[in-house]
Motif scaffolding. Structure first.
Motif, PDB file in Angstrom:
ATOM      1  N   UNK A  24      -6.728  -6.527   6.052  1.00 16.66           N
ATOM      2  CA  UNK A  24      -6.282  -7.641   5.212  1.00 16.66           C
ATOM      3  C   UNK A  24      -5.178  -7.191   4.262  1.00 16.66           C
ATOM      4  N   UNK A  25      -5.362  -6.020   3.647  1.00 19.13           N
ATOM      5  CA  UNK A  25      -4.342  -5.513   2.722  1.00 19.13           C
ATOM      6  C   UNK A  25      -3.048  -5.164   3.463  1.00 19.13           C
ATOM      7  N   UNK A  26      -3.178  -4.697   4.692  1.00 18.28           N
ATOM      8  CA  UNK A  26      -1.974  -4.459   5.500  1.00 18.28           C
ATOM      9  C   UNK A  26      -1.190  -5.753   5.689  1.00 18.28           C
ATOM     10  N   UNK A  27      -1.886  -6.776   6.100  1.00 18.09           N
ATOM     11  CA  UNK A  27      -1.217  -8.055   6.375  1.00 18.09           C
ATOM     12  C   UNK A  27      -0.586  -8.635   5.112  1.00 18.09           C
ATOM     13  N   UNK A  28      -1.226  -8.425   3.973  1.00 12.01           N
ATOM     14  CA  UNK A  28      -0.675  -8.913   2.707  1.00 12.01           C
ATOM     15  C   UNK A  28       0.645  -8.239   2.369  1.00 12.01           C
ATOM     16  N   UNK A 219      -4.184   4.672   2.966  1.00 15.86           N
ATOM     17  CA  UNK A 219      -4.448   3.576   3.889  1.00 15.86           C
ATOM     18  C   UNK A 219      -3.122   2.978   4.317  1.00 15.86           C
ATOM     19  N   UNK A 220      -3.126   2.264   5.429  1.00 16.22           N
ATOM     20  CA  UNK A 220      -1.874   1.777   6.001  1.00 16.22           C
ATOM     21  C   UNK A 220      -1.143   0.787   5.092  1.00 16.22           C
ATOM     22  N   UNK A 221      -1.869   0.073   4.253  1.00 17.12           N
ATOM     23  CA  UNK A 221      -1.198  -0.880   3.362  1.00 17.12           C
ATOM     24  C   UNK A 221      -0.259  -0.185   2.386  1.00 17.12           C
ATOM     25  N   UNK A 222      -0.488   1.108   2.148  1.00 14.59           N
ATOM     26  CA  UNK A 222       0.370   1.860   1.224  1.00 14.59           C
ATOM     27  C   UNK A 222       1.731   2.191   1.836  1.00 14.59           C
TER      28      UNK A 222
END
Length: 255
Positions: A24-28, A219-222
């Motif tokens: 979810x954080x990735x998509x955001x 994490x990937x969102x970073x």
């Protein structure tokens, strides 16, 4: 905007609820392409578990990590080769040479590296290279194996401009991760001098967390922080970095 994490071990998180939150954080943050390298036979089902849960954004790679080249490395290679023919993959990796942890296995690491390069060539796939304290050894193998079918990404590049140019001359892309945000690493000065057409972005999560979260699990969102730093170094905007590096990843992986 579309960002691509060309190297993430996001599958190490096995709690379903936490994985949903990670994605979810990735998509955001517009990170909706995640390329997943395994490291050994035990991690193959972990990669495919995440792929099954999030089939639209996960792209598996398979290979034997040089730190996993132990006494049973030939058996491990055989099992991974079987898995390659059972699943759709987008690269052979991560593979290479690591002399940080164990120098005694160098001959076996070279053999495993060359074997897996041959797989990639026969399958018309790129390779994803792991290299730690072994640039000269890896580069020598690449020179020996050089032909029209040899291509891929030099994962977690952290070398000099001279080394960067050597890899670029061989047709490889440089995987740039969290280290570019570290104040005293020196990678920022190198990346600033490398054309964006030779760069792809990665996190290597859960390792090598970028500033401002350095010291915590990655994490990937970073990836957004890595992309912002690269944009700053090239005096351009985030959207431009995202567009060019994602297009580069599409050229490498064919998807």
């Amino acid at each position: 905007m579309l960002l691509t994490d060309t190297h993430t071990h996001l599958y190490y998180e096995t709690d379903d609820a936490k994985r949903v939150e990670l994605v979810k954080r990735c998509k955001e943050n517009s990170i909706i392409r995640l390329f997943l390298p395994n490291v050994d036979t035990a991690s193959v089902p972990m990669v495919y578990s995440l792929k099954t849960s999030f089939p639209d954004i996960c792209f598996p790679m398979l290979g034997l990590h040089p730190c996993s080249v132990k006494e049973d490395w030939e058996e491990e290679l055989s099992k991974i080769q079987q898995a390659i023919h059972q699943h759709k993959i987008y690269a052979i990796g991560e593979i290479g040479i690591d002399l940080y942890w164990d120098k005694t296995t160098l001959p076996q690491q070279i053999l495993a590296f060359k074997t897996q390069i041959s797989w990639a060539k026969s399958l018309k796939l790129p390779i994803n290279i792991h290299c730690r304290d072994a640039f000269d050894e890896v580069y020598e193998v690449l020179l020996q194996e050089r032909d029209d079918d040899l291509r891929g990404i030099f994962h977690c590049f952290g070398g000099t401009l001279e080394q960067a140019n050597k890899l670029i001359e061989l047709g490889f892309y440089l995987g740039i991760g969290g280290v570019v945000t570290y104040k005293n690493a020196g990678l920022d000065k190198v990346v600033a001098q490398v054309d964006l057409k030779h760069i792809v972005l990665e996190t290597d999560s859960p390792y090598l967390t970028p500033v401002p979260y350095r010291g915590k699990p990655n994490e990937s969102s970073y990836l957004i922080y890595i992309a912002q730093k690269v944009a700053e170094l090239h005096q351009t905007d985030l959207e431009t970095v995202a567009a060019i590096t994602t297009e580069n990843s599409k050229r490498v992986f064919g998807v």
